[in-house]
Motif scaffolding. Structure first.
Motif, mmCIF file in Angstrom:
data_model
loop_
_atom_site.group_PDB
_atom_site.id
_atom_site.type_symbol
_atom_site.label_atom_id
_atom_site.label_comp_id
_atom_site.label_asym_id
_atom_site.label_seq_id
_atom_site.Cartn_x
_atom_site.Cartn_y
_atom_site.Cartn_z
ATOM 1 N N PHE A 15 1.104 -1.356 -0.059
ATOM 2 C CA PHE A 15 -0.089 -0.146 -0.185
ATOM 3 C C PHE A 15 1.093 1.623 0.172
ATOM 4 N N VAL A 16 1.813 1.274 0.940
ATOM 5 C CA VAL A 16 2.790 2.040 1.019
ATOM 6 C C VAL A 16 3.755 2.686 -0.588
ATOM 7 N N ARG A 17 4.034 1.675 -1.070
ATOM 8 C CA ARG A 17 4.355 1.720 -2.220
ATOM 9 C C ARG A 17 4.157 1.480 -2.800
ATOM 10 N N ALA A 18 2.556 1.223 -3.248
ATOM 11 C CA ALA A 18 1.687 2.028 -4.405
ATOM 12 C C ALA A 18 1.543 3.929 -4.460
ATOM 13 N N LEU A 19 1.115 4.311 -3.021
ATOM 14 C CA LEU A 19 1.147 5.846 -2.850
ATOM 15 C C LEU A 19 2.611 6.474 -3.144
ATOM 16 N N HIS A 20 3.768 5.820 -2.441
ATOM 17 C CA HIS A 20 5.126 6.290 -3.252
ATOM 18 C C HIS A 20 5.295 6.359 -4.081
ATOM 19 N N GLY A 21 4.417 5.745 -5.720
ATOM 20 C CA GLY A 21 4.795 5.883 -6.837
ATOM 21 C C GLY A 21 4.118 7.112 -7.353
ATOM 22 N N ILE A 22 2.691 7.111 -6.400
ATOM 23 C CA ILE A 22 2.269 8.481 -7.295
ATOM 24 C C ILE A 22 3.182 9.799 -7.538
ATOM 25 N N GLY A 23 3.483 9.665 -6.170
ATOM 26 C CA GLY A 23 4.604 11.140 -6.159
ATOM 27 C C GLY A 23 5.136 10.939 -6.815
ATOM 28 N N PHE A 24 5.849 10.378 -6.766
ATOM 29 C CA PHE A 24 7.542 9.958 -7.622
ATOM 30 C C PHE A 24 6.925 9.675 -8.938
ATOM 31 N N GLY A 25 5.775 9.169 -10.183
ATOM 32 C CA GLY A 25 5.437 9.204 -10.596
ATOM 33 C C GLY A 25 5.090 10.877 -11.359
ATOM 34 N N MET A 26 4.656 11.261 -10.536
ATOM 35 C CA MET A 26 4.108 12.987 -10.456
ATOM 36 C C MET A 26 5.383 13.730 -10.738
ATOM 37 N N ALA A 27 6.091 13.353 -9.493
ATOM 38 C CA ALA A 27 7.622 14.312 -9.825
ATOM 39 C C ALA A 27 8.043 14.577 -10.590
ATOM 40 N N THR A 28 8.670 12.773 -11.185
ATOM 41 C CA THR A 28 9.495 13.170 -12.411
ATOM 42 C C THR A 28 9.199 13.325 -13.380
ATOM 43 N N THR A 29 7.547 13.136 -13.394
ATOM 44 C CA THR A 29 7.078 13.762 -14.825
ATOM 45 C C THR A 29 7.665 15.616 -15.136
ATOM 46 N N ALA A 30 7.390 15.892 -13.752
ATOM 47 C CA ALA A 30 7.166 17.569 -13.744
ATOM 48 C C ALA A 30 8.449 17.344 -13.707
ATOM 49 N N THR A 31 10.006 17.597 -13.261
ATOM 50 C CA THR A 31 11.130 17.540 -13.294
ATOM 51 C C THR A 31 11.586 17.377 -15.262
ATOM 52 N N GLY A 32 11.196 16.025 -15.350
ATOM 53 C CA GLY A 32 11.832 16.075 -17.024
ATOM 54 C C GLY A 32 10.950 17.293 -17.822
ATOM 55 N N THR A 33 10.040 17.799 -17.572
ATOM 56 C CA THR A 33 9.034 18.967 -18.122
ATOM 57 C C THR A 33 10.305 20.766 -17.691
ATOM 58 N N ILE A 34 10.023 20.561 -16.964
ATOM 59 C CA ILE A 34 10.698 21.665 -16.022
ATOM 60 C C ILE A 34 12.187 21.573 -16.852
ATOM 61 N N VAL A 35 12.924 21.048 -16.997
ATOM 62 C CA VAL A 35 14.289 20.471 -17.641
ATOM 63 C C VAL A 35 14.562 21.197 -18.867
ATOM 64 N N ALA A 36 13.537 20.242 -19.317
ATOM 65 C CA ALA A 36 13.888 20.471 -20.953
ATOM 66 C C ALA A 36 12.905 22.292 -21.383
ATOM 67 N N ASP A 37 12.623 22.610 -20.851
ATOM 68 C CA ASP A 37 11.939 24.588 -20.973
ATOM 69 C C ASP A 37 13.443 24.934 -20.177
ATOM 70 N N ILE A 38 14.020 24.531 -19.392
ATOM 71 C CA ILE A 38 15.092 25.464 -18.835
ATOM 72 C C ILE A 38 16.506 25.101 -20.136
#
Length: 407
Positions: A103-126
């Motif tokens: 259960f905790v791994r599932a929640l952690h995956g949600i946060g990680f999936g959102m964060a890495t999508t955001a960081t990859g996009t942000i850095v591509a724009d920078i």
């Protein structure tokens, strides 16, 4: 002509925040399978499931996160993801069963999936478009440096310090991800125009709002190699313990990253100058050689030499594949391109982790590692037919136009 700057304040901030995200990821990735086998009395297949559940939730959330970034902005998604990631890290302290851990791994995956999508996009724009291949290579170093330090500390913690210390350290790393990334200034452009948002909202959610079609083919290539790579992430520490290499198991990722870091600056520049094929094909061969050596390892030096070859091969290939996915997308769809690439790649990681656990129980990890080298070489043909053969057609388009049109 003066080169555009890469190491701006924003790039450094997102680099450091991404480092702590992946520090937590790798830290737990190598230690939780051992924790499940030793302390929860689970088989390798169940240990693989711990990785698979994490990846599944990351996959499911990424297209949603990519779409929401176009509507409410990258910073809002980034901050939300970091808070979810930190909360999940805290919950590990209160789990003492496989079901609770999943259960905790599932929640952690949600946060990680959102964060890495955001960081990859942000850095591509920078990053400046003329140096995006080089910049993405340097950005990927944050993940690779985390791959060195995270597993080393994770194995030290699970073997010497105890699980409570293991989970407290995970909380600390997640907190630093917020501390470094939460205060960065994120530009709003190039987001989707408001008229385009209103138009898509009226028509409802469509397939191309959650998937970037131009990124699909190269993402499939990444997923194919990700199946094998998952066996390293999830089980190389278990394999080292079985082979009697426990004293050097933590150094596997150190050697991997050293050789990857040595090659990364050259790989990024060669990518920008000569194109993807000149990098990807040799990297596939090196990756295959590293895997067969890993499967045949009968001594610690062979074990560590395999890490060096895999670092040169896979470690240099992955950022090239991600850069291809981003370059092919129009600027306002880079978020979806990043989400598409990581989601499809993670299908390979998630499926592979569970599959390798089952195969490992049946035939042993050494046999799997040896046979996987053949599978990797078959990937040359897959890469060629899905992307490699199109390189010549694309190179007739001037570089500037490629970045402006998303070709």
């Amino acid at each position: 002509m003066k080169k555009e700057a890469l190491w701006t304040r924003g790039f450094i901030q997102i680099w450091v925040s991404n480092f702590f995200l992946f520090m937590t990821f790798y830290f737990l990735l190598v230690s939780l399978p051992i924790y499940a086998i030793r302390e929860l009395n689970q088989k390798q297949s169940s240990a693989g499931l711990i990785v698979t559940v994490f990846i599944i939730t990351a996959i499911l959330i990424r297209p949603i996160a990519g779409n929401l970034m176009q509507k409410i902005g990258k910073k809002a998604i980034f901050l939300t993801s970091l808070l979810i990631f930190l909360s999940a890290s805290v919950f590990y302290l209160f789990t003492d069963s496989l079901s609770g851990l999943l259960f905790v791994r599932a929640l952690h995956g949600i946060g990680f999936g959102m964060a890495t999508t955001a960081t990859g996009t942000i850095v591509a724009d920078i990053l400046p478009s003329s140096r995006r291949g080089e910049g993405m290579g340097y950005y990927s170093m944050s993940m690779n440096l985390a791959m060195v330090i995270g597993p080393f500390i994770g194995l030290q913690a699970i073997n010497s310090w105890g699980t409570s210390t293991l989970f407290i350290l995970a909380i600390i790393f997640a907190f630093f991800a917020i501390l470094t990334g939460g205060f960065m200034k994120i530009e709003h452009a190039p987001e989707m125009e408001m008229s385009e948002i209103e138009h898509t909202e009226k028509k409802g959610i469509r397939f191309n709002q959650i998937i970037e079609n131009t990124a699909v083919k190269i993402s499939i290539v990444a997923a194919i190699f990700g199946i094998v790579y998952s066996s390293i992430l999830s089980f190389v520490s278990v394999y080292a313990e079985d082979k009697g290499f426990i004293s050097v198991s933590g150094y596997f990722f150190v050697v991997y990253a050293i050789f990857m870091l040595m090659a990364r600056p050259f790989a990024g520049k060669w990518f920008d100058r000569y194109g993807a094929n000149k990098i990807v094909y040799p990297c596939i061969v090196l990756f295959s050689a590293g895997m067969i050596l890993l499967g045949m390892a009968e001594s610690e030096w062979m074990f560590l030499l395999s890490a060096a070859l895999i670092g040169l091969g896979y470690g240099s290939m992955f950022p090239c594949l991600q850069t291809i996915a981003i370059q092919k997308a129009a600027p306002h769809r880079r978020g979806l391109a990043t989400a598409t690439f990581l989601s499809i790649f993670d299908i390979g990681i998630g499926f592979g982790s569970y599959l390798v656990g089952i195969i490992g129980d049946a035939i042993g990890l050494n046999a799997f590692y040896s046979f996987s080298s053949i599978y990797i070489l078959i990937g040359i043909a897959v890469y060629y037919y899905l992307h490699g053969k199109t390189i010549r057609k694309e190179t007739i388009i001037p570089k500037k136009e490629q970045f402006n049109t998303g070709a």
